[in-house]
Write an enzyme that holds these catalytic residues in place. Structure first.
Site, PDB file in Angstrom:
ATOM      1  N   GLY A 161       0.839  -1.188   0.000  1.00  0.00           N
ATOM      2  CA  GLY A 161       0.000   0.000   0.000  1.00  0.00           C
ATOM      3  C   GLY A 161       0.872   1.235   0.000  1.00  0.00           C
ATOM      4  O   GLY A 161       2.024   1.191   0.452  1.00  0.00           O
TER       5      GLY A 161
ATOM      6  N   GLN B 120       3.573   9.873   0.829  1.00  0.00           N
ATOM      7  CA  GLN B 120       4.807   9.078   0.830  1.00  0.00           C
ATOM      8  C   GLN B 120       5.617   9.243  -0.450  1.00  0.00           C
ATOM      9  O   GLN B 120       6.746   8.760  -0.535  1.00  0.00           O
ATOM     10  CB  GLN B 120       4.481   7.594   1.018  1.00  0.00           C
ATOM     11  CG  GLN B 120       3.868   7.300   2.373  1.00  0.00           C
ATOM     12  CD  GLN B 120       3.670   5.809   2.532  1.00  0.00           C
ATOM     13  OE1 GLN B 120       2.671   5.280   2.087  1.00  0.00           O
ATOM     14  NE2 GLN B 120       4.627   5.148   3.145  1.00  0.00           N
TER      15      GLN B 120
ATOM     16  N   CYS C 176       6.199   0.092   7.121  1.00  0.00           N
ATOM     17  CA  CYS C 176       5.796   1.285   6.377  1.00  0.00           C
ATOM     18  C   CYS C 176       6.959   1.686   5.482  1.00  0.00           C
ATOM     19  O   CYS C 176       8.101   1.730   5.941  1.00  0.00           O
ATOM     20  CB  CYS C 176       5.455   2.415   7.350  1.00  0.00           C
ATOM     21  SG  CYS C 176       4.998   3.952   6.515  1.00  0.00           S
ATOM     22  N   LEU C 177       6.667   1.961   4.197  1.00  0.00           N
ATOM     23  CA  LEU C 177       7.744   2.307   3.266  1.00  0.00           C
ATOM     24  C   LEU C 177       8.464   3.594   3.672  1.00  0.00           C
ATOM     25  O   LEU C 177       9.591   3.814   3.255  1.00  0.00           O
ATOM     26  CB  LEU C 177       7.197   2.435   1.838  1.00  0.00           C
ATOM     27  CG  LEU C 177       6.672   1.130   1.214  1.00  0.00           C
ATOM     28  CD1 LEU C 177       6.110   1.390  -0.180  1.00  0.00           C
ATOM     29  CD2 LEU C 177       7.764   0.070   1.169  1.00  0.00           C
TER      30      LEU C 177
ATOM     31  N   HIS D 295      -4.071   1.775   7.605  1.00  0.00           N
ATOM     32  CA  HIS D 295      -2.699   2.298   7.687  1.00  0.00           C
ATOM     33  C   HIS D 295      -2.494   3.460   6.701  1.00  0.00           C
ATOM     34  O   HIS D 295      -1.998   4.523   7.080  1.00  0.00           O
ATOM     35  CB  HIS D 295      -1.690   1.164   7.415  1.00  0.00           C
ATOM     36  CG  HIS D 295      -0.268   1.623   7.367  1.00  0.00           C
ATOM     37  ND1 HIS D 295       0.645   1.319   8.357  1.00  0.00           N
ATOM     38  CD2 HIS D 295       0.418   2.382   6.469  1.00  0.00           C
ATOM     39  CE1 HIS D 295       1.811   1.876   8.072  1.00  0.00           C
ATOM     40  NE2 HIS D 295       1.700   2.520   6.923  1.00  0.00           N
ATOM     41  N   GLU D 296      -2.904   3.236   5.435  1.00  0.00           N
ATOM     42  CA  GLU D 296      -2.681   4.265   4.414  1.00  0.00           C
ATOM     43  C   GLU D 296      -3.550   5.498   4.675  1.00  0.00           C
ATOM     44  O   GLU D 296      -3.132   6.626   4.420  1.00  0.00           O
ATOM     45  CB  GLU D 296      -2.953   3.720   3.003  1.00  0.00           C
ATOM     46  CG  GLU D 296      -2.124   2.496   2.602  1.00  0.00           C
ATOM     47  CD  GLU D 296      -0.624   2.667   2.821  1.00  0.00           C
ATOM     48  OE1 GLU D 296      -0.137   3.812   2.828  1.00  0.00           O
ATOM     49  OE2 GLU D 296       0.059   1.646   3.014  1.00  0.00           O
TER      50      GLU D 296
ATOM     51  N   HIS E  82      -1.978   7.982   6.848  1.00  0.00           N
ATOM     52  CA  HIS E  82      -1.028   8.871   6.159  1.00  0.00           C
ATOM     53  C   HIS E  82      -1.712  10.140   5.651  1.00  0.00           C
ATOM     54  O   HIS E  82      -1.121  11.218   5.678  1.00  0.00           O
ATOM     55  CB  HIS E  82      -0.393   8.159   4.960  1.00  0.00           C
ATOM     56  CG  HIS E  82       0.766   7.276   5.314  1.00  0.00           C
ATOM     57  ND1 HIS E  82       1.942   7.774   5.838  1.00  0.00           N
ATOM     58  CD2 HIS E  82       0.940   5.945   5.209  1.00  0.00           C
ATOM     59  CE1 HIS E  82       2.788   6.763   6.030  1.00  0.00           C
ATOM     60  NE2 HIS E  82       2.200   5.640   5.674  1.00  0.00           N
TER      61      HIS E  82
END
Ligand code: CO
Length: 188
Positions: free
Chosen positions: A58, A63, A106-107, A148-149, A152
């Site tokens: 995701g 990000q 997380c990226l 999660h996304e 952000h």
């Protein structure tokens, strides 16, 4: 009359780099998308490309440095496998079901994992890249990715959801990220 350069799809490909903690854009609330145009289509495609290239499942627009309410996901994390979902202007309108724990990565926090508690299901109102409105309920891993996304887009990060124990365990990795960010900023 046509020529090669007029062929649709000849628009130069966008390439995004990952924005890592603690870049300020990750802390800002992303803004609604108003134009459902080619640019949005290209942004979404480039987000998928970045997500797959980074072995993610995701990715949210902040990000890749964009203050826009866009998230993309594929629970399989592999192009051509699983189901791709791009949500524009998503709004979580319900969270239900028993909370569960899962080690999230997380990226924007390479190498860092932390246990996060989230409800099993979420119901989301969103638009697709064409601007069509949808409402759907998700469960399991997809529900977790969406939650999660979505964080952000609100400027909420993995580090905010960590237990004190996980924060301590990841202390030096987090400090390394901060140091790396400061070095990169000083070099500009
Ligand atoms: Co993340």
């Amino acid at each position: 009359m046509t020529n090669e350069t007029d062929t649709p799809g000849e628009i130069p490909e966008l390439e995004y780099d990952l924005t890592l903690f603690p870049a300020p854009v990750l802390r800002q609330r992303a803004l609604p998308i108003e134009s459902f145009d080619d640019e949005l289509q290209h942004t979404v495609e480039a987000m998928y490309a970045r997500m797959y290239a980074s072995s993610g499942v995701g990715l949210a627009a902040p990000q890749v440095g964009l203050k826009q309410r866009i998230l993309v996901l594929n629970a399989e994390g592999e192009r051509g496998k699983g189901e791709e979902l791009a949500m524009i202007n998503p709004e979580i309108v319900g969270r239900e079901g028993a909370p569960s724990d899962y080690d999230e990565g997380c990226l924007s926090f390479p190498g860092i994992y932390a246990q996060v508690t989230r409800p099993e299901r979420c119901t989301v109102k969103y638009q697709d890249v064409q601007g069509n409105a949808h409402e759907a309920t998700f469960e399991g891993f997809t529900s977790r990715i969406i939650q999660h996304e979505y964080d952000h887009l609100e400027g909420v990060l993995l580090v905010d959801r960590m237990s004190p124990a996980d924060k301590l365990r990841n202390k030096s990795a987090l400090e390394d990220l901060v140091a790396r960010f400061k070095r990169a900023r000083a070099a500009r």
